[in-house]
Scaffold this active site. Structure first.
Site, mmCIF file in Angstrom:
data_model
loop_
_atom_site.group_PDB
_atom_site.id
_atom_site.type_symbol
_atom_site.label_atom_id
_atom_site.label_comp_id
_atom_site.label_asym_id
_atom_site.label_seq_id
_atom_site.Cartn_x
_atom_site.Cartn_y
_atom_site.Cartn_z
ATOM 1 N N GLY A 127 30.792 1.384 31.588
ATOM 2 C CA GLY A 127 30.530 1.800 30.250
ATOM 3 C C GLY A 127 29.666 0.792 29.552
ATOM 4 O O GLY A 127 29.798 -0.481 29.993
ATOM 5 N N GLN A 160 26.298 -3.211 22.503
ATOM 6 C CA GLN A 160 26.206 -4.284 23.252
ATOM 7 C C GLN A 160 25.122 -4.643 23.633
ATOM 8 O O GLN A 160 24.778 -5.925 24.306
ATOM 9 C CB GLN A 160 27.112 -3.840 24.348
ATOM 10 C CG GLN A 160 28.481 -3.863 24.173
ATOM 11 C CD GLN A 160 29.280 -3.372 25.475
ATOM 12 O OE1 GLN A 160 29.170 -2.132 25.820
ATOM 13 N NE2 GLN A 160 29.874 -4.182 26.050
ATOM 14 N N CYS A 170 35.621 -5.983 29.451
ATOM 15 C CA CYS A 170 34.324 -5.617 28.606
ATOM 16 C C CYS A 170 33.130 -6.686 29.141
ATOM 17 O O CYS A 170 33.310 -7.774 29.219
ATOM 18 C CB CYS A 170 34.655 -5.693 27.073
ATOM 19 S SG CYS A 170 33.247 -5.294 26.104
ATOM 20 N N LEU A 171 31.887 -5.852 29.068
ATOM 21 C CA LEU A 171 30.905 -7.038 29.263
ATOM 22 C C LEU A 171 30.457 -7.816 28.224
ATOM 23 O O LEU A 171 29.904 -8.784 28.630
ATOM 24 C CB LEU A 171 29.624 -6.150 29.529
ATOM 25 C CG LEU A 171 29.786 -5.101 31.003
ATOM 26 C CD1 LEU A 171 28.364 -4.138 31.062
ATOM 27 C CD2 LEU A 171 29.730 -5.881 32.237
ATOM 28 N N HIS A 179 37.176 3.539 25.098
ATOM 29 C CA HIS A 179 36.772 2.055 24.710
ATOM 30 C C HIS A 179 35.257 2.027 24.473
ATOM 31 O O HIS A 179 35.097 1.305 23.197
ATOM 32 C CB HIS A 179 36.644 1.362 26.218
ATOM 33 C CG HIS A 179 36.050 0.078 26.373
ATOM 34 N ND1 HIS A 179 36.898 -1.155 26.719
ATOM 35 C CD2 HIS A 179 34.980 -0.520 26.088
ATOM 36 C CE1 HIS A 179 36.213 -2.095 26.886
ATOM 37 N NE2 HIS A 179 35.163 -1.692 26.310
ATOM 38 N N GLU A 180 34.328 2.928 24.774
ATOM 39 C CA GLU A 180 32.954 2.933 24.326
ATOM 40 C C GLU A 180 32.924 3.374 22.949
ATOM 41 O O GLU A 180 31.845 2.785 22.068
ATOM 42 C CB GLU A 180 31.942 3.512 25.245
ATOM 43 C CG GLU A 180 31.808 2.837 26.848
ATOM 44 C CD GLU A 180 31.752 1.437 26.980
ATOM 45 O OE1 GLU A 180 31.203 1.078 26.153
ATOM 46 O OE2 GLU A 180 32.421 0.967 27.790
ATOM 47 N N HIS A 189 33.373 1.016 20.686
ATOM 48 C CA HIS A 189 32.298 -0.227 20.204
ATOM 49 C C HIS A 189 31.646 0.434 19.137
ATOM 50 O O HIS A 189 30.846 -0.395 18.220
ATOM 51 C CB HIS A 189 31.483 -0.192 21.593
ATOM 52 C CG HIS A 189 31.982 -1.423 22.548
ATOM 53 N ND1 HIS A 189 32.068 -2.642 22.216
ATOM 54 C CD2 HIS A 189 32.354 -1.227 23.873
ATOM 55 C CE1 HIS A 189 32.490 -3.198 23.340
ATOM 56 N NE2 HIS A 189 32.802 -2.525 24.222
HETATM 57 NI NI NI Z 1 33.136 -2.865 26.121
#
Ligand code: NI
Length: 194
Positions: free
Chosen positions: A45, A50, A88-89, A130-131, A134
């Site tokens: 995701g 991000q 998470c990236l 999760h997304e 963000h």
């Molecule tokens: Ni993330």
């Protein structure tokens, strides 16, 4: 194809609330770049925050299907919670168990501006929550027991520690060193936000 830069923990955009996208302002090239970036980074995701863009856009995958979603909203969820490890990236090398609703129904626009509803459970339900977090400036560490943070990086050249408990101030120091060396304005937030 363009791979976008994924900003890392400590960058202020990760803590900002993204703005809704108007259907007539959909930038299909940007949506494709987000998908390409998620796949290139081996993520499941990615949220526009991000890549330093404050629009309510996420891309997610459950390895079977890939979804591009604009203005996603959770319109229903199960009371039942499940806890699984998340990473998470934007917080490379780190993971922690996070409680999430087992099932969610998400309403959004797709890449063509059409309304869609997704009934999700399992991995997809976790990734959607999760997304969408963000887009609201929230990170999984805000929902995790902070004593359960772990370094899990397996790349010996990354400079990240391996398989040991992590503390937020240690994470901040390491990420600042690795990703924010020349940025004096980086804001780290160590407080959980509700
Ligand atoms: Ni993330």
């Amino acid at each position: 194809m363009a791979i976008l830069d994924v900003i890392k923990y400590g960058h202020p955009t990760l803590r900002k609330v993204a703005e809704p996208v108007k259907p007539d302002e959909i930038d299909k090239q940007f949506l494709k770049d987000m998908l390409d970036t998620m796949l290139a980074e081996d993520g499941v995701g990615l949220a526009a925050n991000q890549v330093n863009v404050l629009q309510r856009v996420i891309v997610v995958t459950d390895y079977e299907h890939t979804y591009t979603l604009l203005n996603p909203e959770i319109i229903a969820y199960s009371e039942n919670m499940e806890t699984g490890n998340e990473g998470c990236l934007s917080l490379p090398g780190l993971q922690a168990p996070v409680p999430r609703h087992e099932k969610v129904v998400v309403r959004a626009l797709n890449e063509n501006g059409e309304q869609v509803e997704i009934n999700a459970k399992g991995l997809l339900a976790i990734v959607l929550q999760h997304e969408i977090d963000h887009l609201n400036g929230k990170l999984y560490i805000d929902r995790a027991d902070l004593t359960s943070l772990q370094w899990v990086d397996n790349d010996p050249e990354s400079g990240l520690p391996l398989n040991k408990d992590a503390l937020l101030d240690e994470i901040q120091a390491i990420y600042h060193e690795l990703f924010h060396q020349n940025k004096s304005s980086v804001v780290f937030e160590s407080q959980r936000k509700e």
